[in-house]
Design a protein around this motif. Structure first.
Motif, PDB file in Angstrom:
ATOM      1  N   GLY A  90     -21.001  65.470  77.645  1.00  0.00           N
ATOM      2  CA  GLY A  90     -20.505  66.688  77.013  1.00  0.00           C
ATOM      3  C   GLY A  90     -20.311  66.509  75.517  1.00  0.00           C
ATOM      4  O   GLY A  90     -20.844  65.588  74.903  1.00  0.00           O
ATOM      5  N   PRO A  91     -19.535  67.387  74.928  1.00  0.00           N
ATOM      6  CA  PRO A  91     -19.339  67.306  73.479  1.00  0.00           C
ATOM      7  C   PRO A  91     -18.735  65.965  73.089  1.00  0.00           C
ATOM      8  O   PRO A  91     -17.851  65.449  73.747  1.00  0.00           O
ATOM      9  N   GLY A  92     -19.261  65.411  71.999  1.00  0.00           N
ATOM     10  CA  GLY A  92     -18.799  64.099  71.537  1.00  0.00           C
ATOM     11  C   GLY A  92     -17.635  64.232  70.578  1.00  0.00           C
ATOM     12  O   GLY A  92     -17.017  65.280  70.418  1.00  0.00           O
ATOM     13  N   VAL A  93     -17.363  63.132  69.914  1.00  0.00           N
ATOM     14  CA  VAL A  93     -16.251  63.051  68.992  1.00  0.00           C
ATOM     15  C   VAL A  93     -16.500  63.957  67.783  1.00  0.00           C
ATOM     16  O   VAL A  93     -17.626  64.107  67.329  1.00  0.00           O
ATOM     17  N   THR A  94     -15.441  64.572  67.297  1.00  0.00           N
ATOM     18  CA  THR A  94     -15.496  65.407  66.101  1.00  0.00           C
ATOM     19  C   THR A  94     -14.597  64.782  65.036  1.00  0.00           C
ATOM     20  O   THR A  94     -13.440  64.473  65.305  1.00  0.00           O
ATOM     21  N   VAL A  95     -15.153  64.614  63.842  1.00  0.00           N
ATOM     22  CA  VAL A  95     -14.390  64.027  62.731  1.00  0.00           C
ATOM     23  C   VAL A  95     -13.622  65.136  62.034  1.00  0.00           C
ATOM     24  O   VAL A  95     -14.186  66.165  61.663  1.00  0.00           O
ATOM     25  N   ARG A  96     -12.325  64.927  61.850  1.00  0.00           N
ATOM     26  CA  ARG A  96     -11.489  65.931  61.183  1.00  0.00           C
ATOM     27  C   ARG A  96     -11.248  65.599  59.710  1.00  0.00           C
ATOM     28  O   ARG A  96     -11.195  66.487  58.880  1.00  0.00           O
ATOM     29  N   ASP A  97     -11.095  64.297  59.402  1.00  0.00           N
ATOM     30  CA  ASP A  97     -10.764  63.922  58.026  1.00  0.00           C
ATOM     31  C   ASP A  97     -11.164  62.477  57.780  1.00  0.00           C
ATOM     32  O   ASP A  97     -11.110  61.646  58.695  1.00  0.00           O
ATOM     33  N   VAL A  98     -11.566  62.180  56.527  1.00  0.00           N
ATOM     34  CA  VAL A  98     -11.906  60.816  56.124  1.00  0.00           C
ATOM     35  C   VAL A  98     -11.200  60.538  54.807  1.00  0.00           C
ATOM     36  O   VAL A  98     -11.288  61.334  53.864  1.00  0.00           O
ATOM     37  N   ALA A  99     -10.507  59.407  54.723  1.00  0.00           N
ATOM     38  CA  ALA A  99      -9.830  59.001  53.482  1.00  0.00           C
ATOM     39  C   ALA A  99      -9.991  57.500  53.306  1.00  0.00           C
ATOM     40  O   ALA A  99      -9.956  56.740  54.284  1.00  0.00           O
ATOM     41  N   VAL A 100     -10.183  57.062  52.047  1.00  0.00           N
ATOM     42  CA  VAL A 100     -10.348  55.640  51.738  1.00  0.00           C
ATOM     43  C   VAL A 100      -9.228  55.231  50.785  1.00  0.00           C
ATOM     44  O   VAL A 100      -8.985  55.899  49.774  1.00  0.00           O
ATOM     45  N   THR A 101      -8.552  54.115  51.084  1.00  0.00           N
ATOM     46  CA  THR A 101      -7.432  53.638  50.255  1.00  0.00           C
ATOM     47  C   THR A 101      -7.516  52.121  50.067  1.00  0.00           C
ATOM     48  O   THR A 101      -8.171  51.429  50.863  1.00  0.00           O
ATOM     49  N   THR A 102      -6.841  51.659  49.041  1.00  0.00           N
ATOM     50  CA  THR A 102      -6.645  50.229  48.818  1.00  0.00           C
ATOM     51  C   THR A 102      -5.459  50.062  47.879  1.00  0.00           C
ATOM     52  O   THR A 102      -4.917  51.052  47.365  1.00  0.00           O
ATOM     53  N   ASP A 103      -5.072  48.843  47.612  1.00  0.00           N
ATOM     54  CA  ASP A 103      -3.977  48.588  46.684  1.00  0.00           C
ATOM     55  C   ASP A 103      -4.448  48.977  45.278  1.00  0.00           C
ATOM     56  O   ASP A 103      -5.434  48.417  44.782  1.00  0.00           O
ATOM     57  N   PRO A 104      -3.782  49.955  44.626  1.00  0.00           N
ATOM     58  CA  PRO A 104      -4.258  50.404  43.315  1.00  0.00           C
ATOM     59  C   PRO A 104      -4.153  49.326  42.232  1.00  0.00           C
ATOM     60  O   PRO A 104      -4.870  49.375  41.238  1.00  0.00           O
ATOM     61  N   ALA A 105      -3.324  48.336  42.428  1.00  0.00           N
ATOM     62  CA  ALA A 105      -3.209  47.263  41.446  1.00  0.00           C
ATOM     63  C   ALA A 105      -4.428  46.345  41.469  1.00  0.00           C
ATOM     64  O   ALA A 105      -4.691  45.626  40.516  1.00  0.00           O
ATOM     65  N   GLY A 106      -5.191  46.394  42.548  1.00  0.00           N
ATOM     66  CA  GLY A 106      -6.379  45.567  42.655  1.00  0.00           C
ATOM     67  C   GLY A 106      -6.054  44.136  43.006  1.00  0.00           C
ATOM     68  O   GLY A 106      -4.885  43.721  43.020  1.00  0.00           O
ATOM     69  N   PRO A 107      -7.051  43.340  43.269  1.00  0.00           N
ATOM     70  CA  PRO A 107      -6.819  41.943  43.639  1.00  0.00           C
ATOM     71  C   PRO A 107      -6.500  41.087  42.415  1.00  0.00           C
ATOM     72  O   PRO A 107      -6.844  41.422  41.291  1.00  0.00           O
ATOM     73  N   ALA A 108      -5.854  39.985  42.663  1.00  0.00           N
ATOM     74  CA  ALA A 108      -5.540  39.022  41.592  1.00  0.00           C
ATOM     75  C   ALA A 108      -6.789  38.194  41.289  1.00  0.00           C
ATOM     76  O   ALA A 108      -7.840  38.399  41.894  1.00  0.00           O
ATOM     77  N   CYS A 109      -6.683  37.272  40.376  1.00  0.00           N
ATOM     78  CA  CYS A 109      -7.823  36.415  40.016  1.00  0.00           C
ATOM     79  C   CYS A 109      -8.372  35.703  41.254  1.00  0.00           C
ATOM     80  O   CYS A 109      -7.619  35.061  41.994  1.00  0.00           O
ATOM     81  N   GLY A 110      -9.660  35.853  41.471  1.00  0.00           N
ATOM     82  CA  GLY A 110     -10.301  35.222  42.629  1.00  0.00           C
ATOM     83  C   GLY A 110      -9.818  35.790  43.951  1.00  0.00           C
ATOM     84  O   GLY A 110      -9.961  35.150  44.989  1.00  0.00           O
ATOM     85  N   GLY A 111      -9.280  36.982  43.939  1.00  0.00           N
ATOM     86  CA  GLY A 111      -8.715  37.577  45.156  1.00  0.00           C
ATOM     87  C   GLY A 111      -9.684  38.511  45.874  1.00  0.00           C
ATOM     88  O   GLY A 111     -10.802  38.768  45.435  1.00  0.00           O
ATOM     89  N   THR A 112      -9.219  39.045  46.990  1.00  0.00           N
ATOM     90  CA  THR A 112     -10.019  39.931  47.827  1.00  0.00           C
ATOM     91  C   THR A 112      -9.310  41.261  47.964  1.00  0.00           C
ATOM     92  O   THR A 112      -8.116  41.309  48.296  1.00  0.00           O
ATOM     93  N   ALA A 113     -10.040  42.328  47.728  1.00  0.00           N
ATOM     94  CA  ALA A 113      -9.496  43.677  47.936  1.00  0.00           C
ATOM     95  C   ALA A 113      -9.785  44.101  49.376  1.00  0.00           C
ATOM     96  O   ALA A 113     -10.910  43.960  49.866  1.00  0.00           O
ATOM     97  N   ASP A 114      -8.753  44.623  50.062  1.00  0.00           N
ATOM     98  CA  ASP A 114      -8.926  45.160  51.418  1.00  0.00           C
ATOM     99  C   ASP A 114      -9.004  46.676  51.298  1.00  0.00           C
ATOM    100  O   ASP A 114      -7.998  47.347  51.096  1.00  0.00           O
TER     101      ASP A 114
END
Length: 194
Positions: A90-114
């Motif tokens: 039957g009818p499949g999944v329906t997407v209602r909303d999409v949002a992308v976020t991360t830490d606005p300060a960004g990663p530190a030196c040699g760091g990883t942004a999630d």
């Protein structure tokens, strides 16, 4: 054994009970119930039943009764199979909303942004197909996420590692491919000074 010439095995000695067979008139019954049973060698229909046996017609309400007997069970089975097919195809999944976020300060030196994309759905089961596009020109391959029934949110992660000195403004974009096409992005700053 007696020497009686009138003795016959097929008549089963009816003259012993009520006299010789020719002495009694044959009377046909006014109705017949059941069927005539014959046994023994040489027993004829005339000796057992001198009247015709007519089969009784089956009443109309008994004909086709077997089909009506299973109609309810068939309807219930058809309903259950229809529901299961609707669940699966039957009818499949329906997407209602999409949002992308991360830490606005960004990663530190040699760091990883999630970087986390939050995809809100209607709770139906299905598959999301997507890819990540980074501002440095890197594109991920086509990725998928399975959604279970009742799951109204999927969280998709992009781990982006930075190395070196300097500052950089980065953008991570989620491109949703299925079930519907949508995009969402987030910008953040990377800074590393000596």
């Amino acid at each position: 054994m007696s020497n009686d010439d009138e003795y016959s095995a097929t008549v089963l000695g009816s003259h012993w009970v009520s006299g010789p067979p020719s002495a009694q008139p044959v009377v046909a019954p006014d109705r017949v119930d059941g069927s005539v049973m014959r046994f023994g060698p040489g027993v004829t229909a005339a000796a057992v039943a001198p009247f015709p046996v007519v089969p009784q017609p089956v009443p109309a309400r008994q004909r086709g009764g077997g089909l009506r007997r299973y109609a309810l069970a068939g309807a219930v089975l058809a309903g259950v199979l229809g529901y299961l097919c609707w669940q699966q195809y039957g009818p499949g999944v329906t997407v209602r909303d999409v949002a992308v976020t991360t830490d606005p300060a960004g990663p530190a030196c040699g760091g990883t942004a999630d970087v986390v994309a939050s995809v809100r759905t209607d709770g139906r089961p299905g598959t999301l197909a997507y890819r990540w596009i980074r501002s440095d020109g890197t594109r991920s391959e086509r990725l998928t996420e399975q959604l279970a029934r009742g799951q109204q949110e999927a969280r998709l992660h992009l781990l982006w590692t930075f190395r070196g000195q300097g500052s950089h403004t980065a953008e991570a974009r989620l491109e949703l491919l299925e079930p519907t096409r949508r995009t969402a992005a987030v910008e953040f700053a990377y800074g590393c000074t000596p």
